[in-house]
Design an enzyme around this catalytic site. Structure first.
Site, PDB file in Angstrom:
ATOM      1  N   ARG A  75      18.155  36.624  33.725  1.00 53.83           N
ATOM      2  CA  ARG A  75      18.136  36.125  32.329  1.00 53.83           C
ATOM      3  C   ARG A  75      18.971  34.867  32.114  1.00 53.83           C
ATOM      4  NH1 ARG A  75      18.944  41.712  31.066  1.00 53.83           N
ATOM      5  NH2 ARG A  75      16.915  42.729  30.923  1.00 53.83           N
ATOM      6  N   LYS A  78      14.727  21.583  27.971  1.00 52.67           N
ATOM      7  CA  LYS A  78      13.375  22.163  27.936  1.00 52.67           C
ATOM      8  C   LYS A  78      12.952  22.435  29.373  1.00 52.67           C
ATOM      9  CE  LYS A  78      10.815  20.616  23.851  1.00 52.67           C
ATOM     10  NZ  LYS A  78       9.686  19.780  23.345  1.00 52.67           N
ATOM     11  N   GLU A 110       7.991   6.825  28.747  1.00 60.00           N
ATOM     12  CA  GLU A 110       8.961   7.609  27.954  1.00 60.00           C
ATOM     13  C   GLU A 110      10.085   6.701  27.438  1.00 60.00           C
ATOM     14  OE1 GLU A 110       8.293  10.654  27.117  1.00 60.00           O
ATOM     15  OE2 GLU A 110       7.594  11.867  28.820  1.00 60.00           O
ATOM     16  N   LYS A 123      17.823  10.421  23.716  1.00 59.45           N
ATOM     17  CA  LYS A 123      17.501  11.843  23.896  1.00 59.45           C
ATOM     18  C   LYS A 123      18.735  12.714  23.651  1.00 59.45           C
ATOM     19  CE  LYS A 123      14.883  15.222  26.216  1.00 59.45           C
ATOM     20  NZ  LYS A 123      13.844  15.625  27.141  1.00 59.45           N
ATOM     21  N   GLU A 140      14.429  22.614  18.843  1.00 60.13           N
ATOM     22  CA  GLU A 140      13.263  21.965  18.236  1.00 60.13           C
ATOM     23  C   GLU A 140      12.848  22.613  16.919  1.00 60.13           C
ATOM     24  OE1 GLU A 140       9.426  19.746  20.213  1.00 60.13           O
ATOM     25  OE2 GLU A 140       9.854  21.773  20.895  1.00 60.13           O
ATOM     26  N   ARG A 171      13.951  17.237  16.809  1.00 62.36           N
ATOM     27  CA  ARG A 171      13.589  17.136  18.230  1.00 62.36           C
ATOM     28  C   ARG A 171      12.090  16.883  18.399  1.00 62.36           C
ATOM     29  NH1 ARG A 171      15.622  20.202  23.684  1.00 62.36           N
ATOM     30  NH2 ARG A 171      14.271  18.956  25.028  1.00 62.36           N
ATOM     31  N   ASN A 211       8.497  14.177  20.905  1.00 66.57           N
ATOM     32  CA  ASN A 211       7.138  14.520  21.322  1.00 66.57           C
ATOM     33  C   ASN A 211       6.129  13.450  20.895  1.00 66.57           C
ATOM     34  OD1 ASN A 211       4.862  17.042  21.555  1.00 66.57           O
ATOM     35  ND2 ASN A 211       6.709  17.226  22.757  1.00 66.57           N
ATOM     36  N   HIS A 225       2.726  12.806  22.654  1.00 68.84           N
ATOM     37  CA  HIS A 225       2.464  13.900  23.585  1.00 68.84           C
ATOM     38  C   HIS A 225       1.317  14.818  23.172  1.00 68.84           C
ATOM     39  CE1 HIS A 225       6.118  12.516  25.417  1.00 68.84           C
ATOM     40  NE2 HIS A 225       6.056  13.451  26.358  1.00 68.84           N
ATOM     41  N   HIS A 228      -0.642  15.333  26.474  1.00 69.07           N
ATOM     42  CA  HIS A 228      -0.755  16.592  27.222  1.00 69.07           C
ATOM     43  C   HIS A 228      -2.217  17.027  27.355  1.00 69.07           C
ATOM     44  CE1 HIS A 228       3.657  18.144  26.631  1.00 69.07           C
ATOM     45  NE2 HIS A 228       3.535  17.307  27.623  1.00 69.07           N
ATOM     46  N   HIS A 259       2.149  12.206  34.017  1.00 74.97           N
ATOM     47  CA  HIS A 259       2.555  12.467  32.636  1.00 74.97           C
ATOM     48  C   HIS A 259       2.756  11.160  31.857  1.00 74.97           C
ATOM     49  CE1 HIS A 259       4.570  14.591  29.358  1.00 74.97           C
ATOM     50  NE2 HIS A 259       5.603  13.780  29.479  1.00 74.97           N
TER      51      HIS A 259
HETATM   52  N1  LIG Z   1      11.609  18.959  30.158  1.00 75.43           N
HETATM   53  C1  LIG Z   1      11.424  17.821  29.533  1.00 75.43           C
HETATM   54  O1  LIG Z   1      12.077  17.524  28.517  1.00 75.43           O
HETATM   55  C2  LIG Z   1      10.432  16.848  30.082  1.00 75.43           C
HETATM   56  C3  LIG Z   1      10.419  15.545  29.584  1.00 75.43           C
HETATM   57  C4  LIG Z   1       9.496  14.651  30.102  1.00 75.43           C
HETATM   58  C5  LIG Z   1       8.634  15.049  31.104  1.00 75.43           C
HETATM   59  N2  LIG Z   1       8.700  16.311  31.579  1.00 75.43           N
HETATM   60  C6  LIG Z   1       7.835  16.723  32.693  1.00 75.43           C
HETATM   61  O2  LIG Z   1       8.166  15.914  33.826  1.00 75.43           O
HETATM   62  C7  LIG Z   1       7.023  15.809  34.673  1.00 75.43           C
HETATM   63  C8  LIG Z   1       6.806  14.367  35.037  1.00 75.43           C
HETATM   64  O3  LIG Z   1       7.913  13.912  35.772  1.00 75.43           O
HETATM   65  P1  LIG Z   1       7.763  12.756  36.871  1.00 75.43           P
HETATM   66  O4  LIG Z   1       7.056  11.605  36.271  1.00 75.43           O
HETATM   67  O5  LIG Z   1       9.072  12.582  37.476  1.00 75.43           O
HETATM   68  O6  LIG Z   1       6.711  13.364  37.866  1.00 75.43           O
HETATM   69  P2  LIG Z   1       6.861  14.236  39.210  1.00 75.43           P
HETATM   70  O7  LIG Z   1       8.008  15.138  39.176  1.00 75.43           O
HETATM   71  O8  LIG Z   1       5.512  14.812  39.425  1.00 75.43           O
HETATM   72  O9  LIG Z   1       7.171  13.118  40.299  1.00 75.43           O
HETATM   73  C9  LIG Z   1       6.235  12.102  40.505  1.00 75.43           C
HETATM   74  C10 LIG Z   1       6.112  11.789  42.001  1.00 75.43           C
HETATM   75  O10 LIG Z   1       7.214  11.015  42.404  1.00 75.43           O
HETATM   76  C11 LIG Z   1       7.777  11.575  43.594  1.00 75.43           C
HETATM   77  N3  LIG Z   1       9.185  11.225  43.596  1.00 75.43           N
HETATM   78  C12 LIG Z   1      10.134  11.604  42.717  1.00 75.43           C
HETATM   79  N4  LIG Z   1      11.284  11.001  42.997  1.00 75.43           N
HETATM   80  C13 LIG Z   1      11.067  10.221  44.075  1.00 75.43           C
HETATM   81  C14 LIG Z   1      11.868   9.334  44.827  1.00 75.43           C
HETATM   82  N5  LIG Z   1      13.142   9.083  44.489  1.00 75.43           N
HETATM   83  N6  LIG Z   1      11.328   8.704  45.888  1.00 75.43           N
HETATM   84  C15 LIG Z   1      10.024   8.901  46.206  1.00 75.43           C
HETATM   85  N7  LIG Z   1       9.198   9.717  45.522  1.00 75.43           N
HETATM   86  C16 LIG Z   1       9.732  10.366  44.476  1.00 75.43           C
HETATM   87  C17 LIG Z   1       7.494  13.043  43.453  1.00 75.43           C
HETATM   88  O11 LIG Z   1       7.585  13.716  44.671  1.00 75.43           O
HETATM   89  C18 LIG Z   1       6.071  13.003  42.885  1.00 75.43           C
HETATM   90  O12 LIG Z   1       5.128  12.795  43.916  1.00 75.43           O
HETATM   91  C19 LIG Z   1       5.860  16.397  33.895  1.00 75.43           C
HETATM   92  O13 LIG Z   1       5.588  17.689  34.374  1.00 75.43           O
HETATM   93  C20 LIG Z   1       6.371  16.454  32.485  1.00 75.43           C
HETATM   94  O14 LIG Z   1       5.750  17.471  31.739  1.00 75.43           O
HETATM   95  C21 LIG Z   1       9.565  17.215  31.090  1.00 75.43           C
HETATM   96  O1  LIG Z   2      12.431  16.886  25.048  1.00 74.15           O
HETATM   97  C1  LIG Z   2      11.510  16.987  24.234  1.00 74.15           C
HETATM   98  O2  LIG Z   2      11.607  17.682  23.221  1.00 74.15           O
HETATM   99  C2  LIG Z   2      10.248  16.277  24.449  1.00 74.15           C
HETATM  100  O3  LIG Z   2       9.280  16.484  23.734  1.00 74.15           O
HETATM  101  C3  LIG Z   2      10.221  15.297  25.573  1.00 74.15           C
HETATM  102  C4  LIG Z   2       8.840  15.099  26.180  1.00 74.15           C
HETATM  103  O4  LIG Z   2       8.855  13.802  26.770  1.00 74.15           O
HETATM  104  C5  LIG Z   2       8.530  16.076  27.304  1.00 74.15           C
HETATM  105  O5  LIG Z   2       7.338  15.697  27.931  1.00 74.15           O
HETATM  106  C6  LIG Z   2       8.507  17.542  26.959  1.00 74.15           C
HETATM  107  O6  LIG Z   2       8.422  18.312  28.135  1.00 74.15           O
HETATM  108  C7  LIG Z   2       7.336  17.937  26.102  1.00 74.15           C
HETATM  109  O7  LIG Z   2       7.589  19.195  25.615  1.00 74.15           O
HETATM  110  P1  LIG Z   2       6.503  20.183  24.991  1.00 74.15           P
HETATM  111  O8  LIG Z   2       7.352  21.024  24.105  1.00 74.15           O
HETATM  112  O9  LIG Z   2       5.496  19.376  24.256  1.00 74.15           O
HETATM  113  O10 LIG Z   2       5.920  20.922  26.128  1.00 74.15           O
HETATM  114 ZN   LIG Z   3       7.141  13.565  28.046  1.00 72.96          ZN
END
Ligand SMILES: NC(=O)c1ccc[n+]([C@@H]2O[C@H](COP(=O)([O-])OP(=O)(O)OC[C@H]3O[C@@H](n4cnc5c(N)ncnc54)[C@H](O)[C@@H]3O)[C@@H](O)[C@H]2O)c1
Ligand SMILES: O=C(O)C(=O)C[C@@H](O)[C@H](O)[C@H](O)COP(=O)(O)O
Ligand SMILES: [Zn+2]
Length: 373
Positions: free
Chosen positions: A124, A146, A188, A230, A240, A244, A248, A251, A255, A267
């Site tokens: 948990r 998130k 972003e 952020k 959120e 927050r 989005n 998005h 998405h 993304h």
């Molecule tokens: N939690 C959040 O608040 C939040 C916010 C924005 C996006 N996201 C999520 O993040 C993801 C997108 O992230 P991303 O764009 O980093 O994509 P990703 O994690 O898929 O990475 C993209 C590619 O880059 C490669 N890579 C990463 N770092 C590298 C490095 N230093 N050198 C060489 N290759 C490298 C990875 O292996 C992959 O092939 C999505 O799933 C999105 O939903 C989450």
């Molecule tokens: O941090 C947040 O809040 C965001 O919405 C940032 C977004 O860039 C990110 O892609 C996030 O993962 C989207 O969240 P979701 O709640 O739409 O799944």
């Molecule tokens: Zn995003």
């Protein structure tokens, strides 16, 4: 001479949710302190593509006397899957991880999302430290707590809010990041410019070459400014319940495009189209001025990011958008701008408005640019 790291604090509603995002070069030596004294075992989760980096982090931790193991997971969105989470739970179980142990995520946003989810759910909730290696991971995914995995029905549909114990945004990682991945992360960054910090837009427009160079001072400033946006927002609304949602921006359609493309679009590329759509929606309903709406398309396309999407997918896209987390029952809700850096919410009971905005970004089916590897 390496420059000093910048520390951007994130605060929560209780002190246990406070942490630092450190931006700089050569930051790995800070990891043990960030994990804290009580941690005995650490699981380093990394994608196949970053095995060497994952091993380096594991060895660094082992050298300080910790028990460190690695879990190698599939790359990119293939990692955000329940079977991958299940594999990580198995590794944690087989290595007797307790509540005082920790996970370290090393990779892009996909890795920090799934590793964060595993940390949120194991016993948990155990500690997680993020070491984002992509631009997008640094400026967005690793910050804010998130966590998520995808399901067959859509993006990030299962997850939890679970703030990290800290984030090490080591700019050295950008040296190996492919250029299209760097530019995907810029979507972003530009989002942050439109919702809160227009200086970001000025910087991108004035420095087109430096923006594509992960080692440039301009990229460092963009990273710090975006994390600042952020951090400020999530510090005031971690779960959120209000502002927050502004993070989005772009998005809702973004998405849905990712789902329609079976995650073969990055993304950031999908968010780029989503940002232009949201700007057109703002213009369509009379909230956003022409100059700011047009600026979306101009700045994103100047980086080679896609700004249109195929016109024959509207019905599938609308279907996907209904499952957006901002929806309430049958009501679709969008982030729009009332002007530069003035985000607000728009409830859309009439989907013909959405269709009208979509006409402004719709292209012939072959017209989309694919930003995937
Ligand atoms: N939690 C959040 O608040 C939040 C916010 C924005 C996006 N996201 C999520 O993040 C993801 C997108 O992230 P991303 O764009 O980093 O994509 P990703 O994690 O898929 O990475 C993209 C590619 O880059 C490669 N890579 C990463 N770092 C590298 C490095 N230093 N050198 C060489 N290759 C490298 C990875 O292996 C992959 O092939 C999505 O799933 C999105 O939903 C989450
Ligand atoms: O941090 C947040 O809040 C965001 O919405 C940032 C977004 O860039 C990110 O892609 C996030 O993962 C989207 O969240 P979701 O709640 O739409 O799944
Ligand atoms: Zn995003």
């Amino acid at each position: 001479m390496p420059s000093e790291p910048t520390i951007i604090p994130v605060t929560g509603s209780n002190p246990a949710e406070n942490y630092d995002v450190v931006v700089g070069n050569g930051l790995l030596g800070r990891l043990p302190d960030m994990l804290g004294e009580r941690v005995r075992r650490v699981l380093v989760i990394h994608p196949r593509a970053l095995r060497t980096t994952g091993d380096t982090v594991r060895d660094e931790l082992a050298a300080t006397g910790l028990t460190a193991v690695t879990a190698e997971i599939p790359d990119a969105e293939e990692g955000k899957h329940i079977q991958v989470a299940s594999f990580c739970w198995q590794v944690l179980g087989q290595n007797d991880f307790t509540r005082s142990d920790a996970i370290v995520a090393v990779g892009g946003g996909a890795v920090t999302d799934v590793a964060g989810f595993v940390a949120a759910t194991w016993l948990r909730g155990i500690k997680v430290v993020h070491i984002p290696t992509s631009l997008l991971g640094m400026v967005d995914a690793a910050v804010g707590g998130k966590t998520a995995i995808n399901t067959a029905e859509g993006k990030n549909l299962v997850g939890a809010f679970h703030p990290p114990a800290g984030v090490l945004a080591d700019l050295d990682a950008l040296a190996t990041l492919p250029k299209n991945e760097l530019l995907s992360g810029m979507a972003e960054v530009i989002k942050c410019g439109f919702i809160a910090d227009p200086a970001i837009l000025d910087l991108v427009e004035a420095n087109p070459e430096a923006v594509a160079d992960g080692a440039s001072d301009v990229v460092r400033e963009l990273v710090e400014r975006s994390i600042g946006v952020k951090a400020e927002i999530v510090s005031s609304d971690l779960r959120e319940s209000g502002r927050r949602e502004f993070l989005n921006y772009g998005h809702t359609l973004g998405h849905s495009i990712e789902l329609a493309e079976r995650y073969q679009w990055r993304h950031g590329a999908a968010v780029s189209v989503g940002l232009v759509f949201a700007a057109e929606l703002g213009r369509t309903v009379g909230r956003l001025d022409d100059a700011t709406a047009d600026r979306h398309k101009e700045i994103l396309s100047s980086l080679g990011l896609p700004v249109t999407y195929r016109k024959d997918r509207w019905s599938a896209l609308l279907d996907g958008m209904r499952r957006d987390k901002k929806s309430r029952g049958d009501l679709l809700r969008f982030v729009v701008l009332d002007g530069l850096a003035k985000p607000s919410m728009l409830e859309v009971p009439d989907t013909s408005l959405l269709f009208a905005a979509y006409q402004e970004i719709a292209s012939e089916p072959q017209g989309g640019i694919r930003l995937s590897l």
